[in-house]
Design an enzyme around this catalytic site. Structure first.
Site, PDB file in Angstrom:
ATOM      1  N   LYS A 113     -25.767 -32.388  28.089  1.00 45.91           N
ATOM      2  CA  LYS A 113     -26.045 -30.999  27.732  1.00 45.91           C
ATOM      3  C   LYS A 113     -26.905 -30.966  26.480  1.00 45.91           C
ATOM      4  O   LYS A 113     -26.562 -31.572  25.478  1.00 45.91           O
ATOM      5  CB  LYS A 113     -24.728 -30.261  27.540  1.00 45.91           C
ATOM      6  CG  LYS A 113     -23.988 -30.224  28.880  1.00 45.91           C
ATOM      7  CD  LYS A 113     -22.636 -29.594  28.856  1.00 45.91           C
ATOM      8  CE  LYS A 113     -22.119 -29.493  30.295  1.00 45.91           C
ATOM      9  NZ  LYS A 113     -20.745 -29.059  30.383  1.00 45.91           N
ATOM     10  N   LYS A 132     -24.463 -22.733  26.933  1.00 40.19           N
ATOM     11  CA  LYS A 132     -23.088 -22.257  26.695  1.00 40.19           C
ATOM     12  C   LYS A 132     -22.512 -22.871  25.427  1.00 40.19           C
ATOM     13  O   LYS A 132     -21.622 -22.293  24.810  1.00 40.19           O
ATOM     14  CB  LYS A 132     -22.205 -22.487  27.926  1.00 40.19           C
ATOM     15  CG  LYS A 132     -22.098 -23.944  28.377  1.00 40.19           C
ATOM     16  CD  LYS A 132     -20.935 -24.671  27.801  1.00 40.19           C
ATOM     17  CE  LYS A 132     -21.150 -26.158  27.813  1.00 40.19           C
ATOM     18  NZ  LYS A 132     -19.971 -26.966  27.613  1.00 40.19           N
ATOM     19  N   ASN A 141     -16.934 -27.689  20.389  1.00 39.80           N
ATOM     20  CA  ASN A 141     -17.867 -26.799  19.678  1.00 39.80           C
ATOM     21  C   ASN A 141     -17.124 -25.600  19.096  1.00 39.80           C
ATOM     22  O   ASN A 141     -17.288 -25.244  17.936  1.00 39.80           O
ATOM     23  CB  ASN A 141     -18.971 -26.323  20.638  1.00 39.80           C
ATOM     24  CG  ASN A 141     -19.911 -27.457  20.991  1.00 39.80           C
ATOM     25  OD1 ASN A 141     -20.724 -27.886  20.188  1.00 39.80           O
ATOM     26  ND2 ASN A 141     -19.768 -27.984  22.195  1.00 39.80           N
TER      27      ASN A 141
HETATM   28  N1  LIG Z   1     -16.634 -34.483  26.424  1.00 37.53           N
HETATM   29  C1  LIG Z   1     -16.711 -33.483  27.276  1.00 37.53           C
HETATM   30  O1  LIG Z   1     -15.714 -32.803  27.546  1.00 37.53           O
HETATM   31  C2  LIG Z   1     -18.014 -33.215  27.977  1.00 37.53           C
HETATM   32  C3  LIG Z   1     -17.975 -32.469  29.148  1.00 37.53           C
HETATM   33  C4  LIG Z   1     -19.151 -32.210  29.823  1.00 37.53           C
HETATM   34  C5  LIG Z   1     -20.349 -32.707  29.316  1.00 37.53           C
HETATM   35  N2  LIG Z   1     -20.368 -33.433  28.176  1.00 37.53           N
HETATM   36  C6  LIG Z   1     -21.677 -33.937  27.723  1.00 37.53           C
HETATM   37  O2  LIG Z   1     -21.723 -35.326  27.975  1.00 37.53           O
HETATM   38  C7  LIG Z   1     -22.611 -35.949  27.046  1.00 37.53           C
HETATM   39  C8  LIG Z   1     -21.925 -37.168  26.448  1.00 37.53           C
HETATM   40  O3  LIG Z   1     -20.769 -36.742  25.778  1.00 37.53           O
HETATM   41  P1  LIG Z   1     -19.457 -37.628  25.643  1.00 37.53           P
HETATM   42  O4  LIG Z   1     -18.337 -36.657  25.494  1.00 37.53           O
HETATM   43  O5  LIG Z   1     -19.372 -38.619  26.739  1.00 37.53           O
HETATM   44  O6  LIG Z   1     -19.746 -38.441  24.286  1.00 37.53           O
HETATM   45  P2  LIG Z   1     -18.873 -38.438  22.921  1.00 37.53           P
HETATM   46  O7  LIG Z   1     -19.352 -37.343  22.030  1.00 37.53           O
HETATM   47  O8  LIG Z   1     -17.421 -38.497  23.262  1.00 37.53           O
HETATM   48  O9  LIG Z   1     -19.209 -39.851  22.284  1.00 37.53           O
HETATM   49  C9  LIG Z   1     -20.398 -40.148  21.628  1.00 37.53           C
HETATM   50  C10 LIG Z   1     -21.030 -41.297  22.367  1.00 37.53           C
HETATM   51  O10 LIG Z   1     -22.297 -41.573  21.778  1.00 37.53           O
HETATM   52  C11 LIG Z   1     -22.413 -42.979  21.624  1.00 37.53           C
HETATM   53  N3  LIG Z   1     -23.398 -43.272  20.586  1.00 37.53           N
HETATM   54  C12 LIG Z   1     -23.262 -43.181  19.239  1.00 37.53           C
HETATM   55  N4  LIG Z   1     -24.421 -43.562  18.643  1.00 37.53           N
HETATM   56  C13 LIG Z   1     -25.280 -43.869  19.646  1.00 37.53           C
HETATM   57  C14 LIG Z   1     -26.626 -44.321  19.682  1.00 37.53           C
HETATM   58  N5  LIG Z   1     -27.328 -44.506  18.568  1.00 37.53           N
HETATM   59  N6  LIG Z   1     -27.203 -44.540  20.884  1.00 37.53           N
HETATM   60  C15 LIG Z   1     -26.528 -44.315  22.034  1.00 37.53           C
HETATM   61  N7  LIG Z   1     -25.247 -43.908  22.073  1.00 37.53           N
HETATM   62  C16 LIG Z   1     -24.636 -43.681  20.877  1.00 37.53           C
HETATM   63  C17 LIG Z   1     -21.012 -43.430  21.292  1.00 37.53           C
HETATM   64  O11 LIG Z   1     -20.866 -44.787  21.514  1.00 37.53           O
HETATM   65  C18 LIG Z   1     -20.221 -42.601  22.288  1.00 37.53           C
HETATM   66  O12 LIG Z   1     -20.209 -43.216  23.539  1.00 37.53           O
HETATM   67  C19 LIG Z   1     -22.996 -34.873  26.039  1.00 37.53           C
HETATM   68  O13 LIG Z   1     -24.266 -34.360  26.369  1.00 37.53           O
HETATM   69  C20 LIG Z   1     -21.948 -33.799  26.240  1.00 37.53           C
HETATM   70  O14 LIG Z   1     -22.430 -32.511  25.935  1.00 37.53           O
HETATM   71  C21 LIG Z   1     -19.222 -33.714  27.502  1.00 37.53           C
END
Ligand SMILES: NC(=O)c1ccc[n+]([C@@H]2O[C@H](COP(=O)([O-])OP(=O)(O)OC[C@H]3O[C@@H](n4cnc5c(N)ncnc54)[C@H](O)[C@@H]3O)[C@@H](O)[C@H]2O)c1
Length: 383
Positions: free
Chosen positions: A148, A233, A298
């Protein structure tokens, strides 16, 4: 003497029997899946996918998950811990991912055999990852983005799926929805929406890969609409967090959600005339908006920001409250603001603009309910 008859399916010095031929064809037709990202949602995506690749004969069992390597407080590497315990000790504690999930800290190695690649990192890292992947993947690989956010370039906003498609020259669908990762990890019923551009068959393959009895996936032909819903959102969720932090109550929050949805739709349709109204009624639209404004990181961090009357920055609160997880709404609000400013649309989107101005301390949190919106009303009635 005539050679002894062979068991069916066993090859003899490079020859293959018909049975073996069939297995080879079957093996080469099986798709291999790699997940790029292993945060909270990335780990849950791995669990969903791994349960399906075991069941579906059109996929290889193994699911590779690229891990941005980190050293845990006890000195162990995150990748080693995942491969040893089958759990992501940092981002999804207590949930088994499936024995067929293999964590891999080497990005190139993780993708080299893949036919289907799932992008699920915080959006700020995607461009760098794509640069590293250029020329390293199979030419016919298909991608899907669960990310997102958007990138704002001098020439205009660029959605993440478009960035992946353009940088790597591959087809990229999106999957968005009312999907707070920790709830899906516990197998609580939810829905999601896949957005695709033209190729319905590819979208159906992604549906097969993600759909489970507790995670119902539908595909719609509107990549930009689905992706913009998932992205915008998060800005509204920041506004909902301000309302919560100020103790304003449910009516106010519902009003903010309605105004936010209206701006989401107007902004999406101004950017892409192809965006369908019906997309806002899918899981990626109104359902994701509701869940993000009620729960989600958020909203939570914005609530703390408003309670502190903006005296502690979002960066500080993110580091303290999210333990390495990333906040998307604040950076998306900034990116949306840049687009609005650049195109002269600031007055048309007072909620989006105000969210950003509060987050940088230009306005107090109470400003979230303190704007007039005559032009916004005008534009939303036309779009
Ligand atoms: N968590 C949720 O509930 C949720 C739900 C739907 C969509 N999303 C979306 O999924 C995507 C990923 O979110 P998430 O919740 O899996 O991640 P997260 O926020 O839980 O974790 C951060 C991730 O980024 C990685 N990271 C840190 N520095 C980095 C770098 N320099 N290069 C590459 N990776 C690095 C970390 O290792 C970790 O895997 C986002 O766009 C988020 O909006 C999240």
């Amino acid at each position: 003497m005539a050679p002894a008859p062979e068991a069916p399916g066993i090859s003899h010095e490079g020859e293959t029997t018909p049975h073996n031929n069939f297995s080879n064809v079957e093996a080469t037709n099986k798709s291999r899946v790699t997940i790029i990202g292993s945060g909270n949602w990335g780990s849950v995506a791995a669990k969903l996918i791994a349960s399906n690749t075991l069941k579906l004969s059109s996929f290889h069992d193994e699911v590779r998950m690229w891990v941005y390597e980190e050293t845990l407080p006890d000195g162990e590497k995150l990748t080693d811990v995942i491969n040893k315990t089958n759990e992501n000790a940092k981002y999804l504690l207590g949930i088994k991912l499936g024995k067929n999930v293999v964590a891999d800290p080497d990005l190139e190695n993780a993708v080299k055999e893949a036919n289907m690649v799932v992008f699920v990192t915080p959006h700020q890292f995607v461009e760098g990852i794509c640069k590293r992947l250029t020329g390293k993947m199979k030419s016919d690989v298909k991608a899907i983005s669960l990310i997102k956010g958007m990138e704002v370039k001098p020439e205009g906003p660029c959605m993440i799926s478009r960035l992946i498609s353009q940088q790597l020259g591959i087809n990229c669908c999106v999957l968005m929805g009312a999907n707070i990762a920790n709830e899906i990890a516990m197998e609580k019923f939810s829905e999601a929406t896949i957005g695709y551009r033209e190729n319905r068959a590819i979208a159906e393959k992604w549906v097969q890969l993600f759909n489970t009895p507790y995670f119902i996936v539908t595909a719609v032909q509107d990549v930009e609409g689905v992706e913009l819903c998932g992205t915008l959102k998060n800005v509204v969720a920041i506004a909902a967090g301000y309302v919560d932090g100020l103790g304003m109550g449910n009516n106010t929050k519902a009003a903010i959600m309605r105004l936010g949805l209206r701006e989401m739709k107007a902004f999406s349709k101004l950017l892409f005339s192809s965006v369908e109204d019906s997309t806002f009624f899918e899981s990626c639209g109104v359902a994701d908006l509701i869940t993000t404004c009620l729960g989600g990181r958020n909203r939570k961090v914005a609530e703390a920001f408003a309670k502190n009357r903006g005296k502690r920055s979002f960066d500080e609160l993110e580091a303290e409250m999210l333990q390495g997880q990333k906040l998307q709404g604040v950076s998306t609000a900034r990116e949306v603001y840049e687009v609005l400013n650049h195109r002269g649309w600031l007055e048309l989107f007072p909620l989006f603009a105000t969210v950003h101005e509060i987050s940088i301390g230009r306005l107090p949190p109470s400003a979230i309910v303190n704007y007039n919106e005559p032009k916004a009303v005008l534009i939303s009635s036309k779009l």
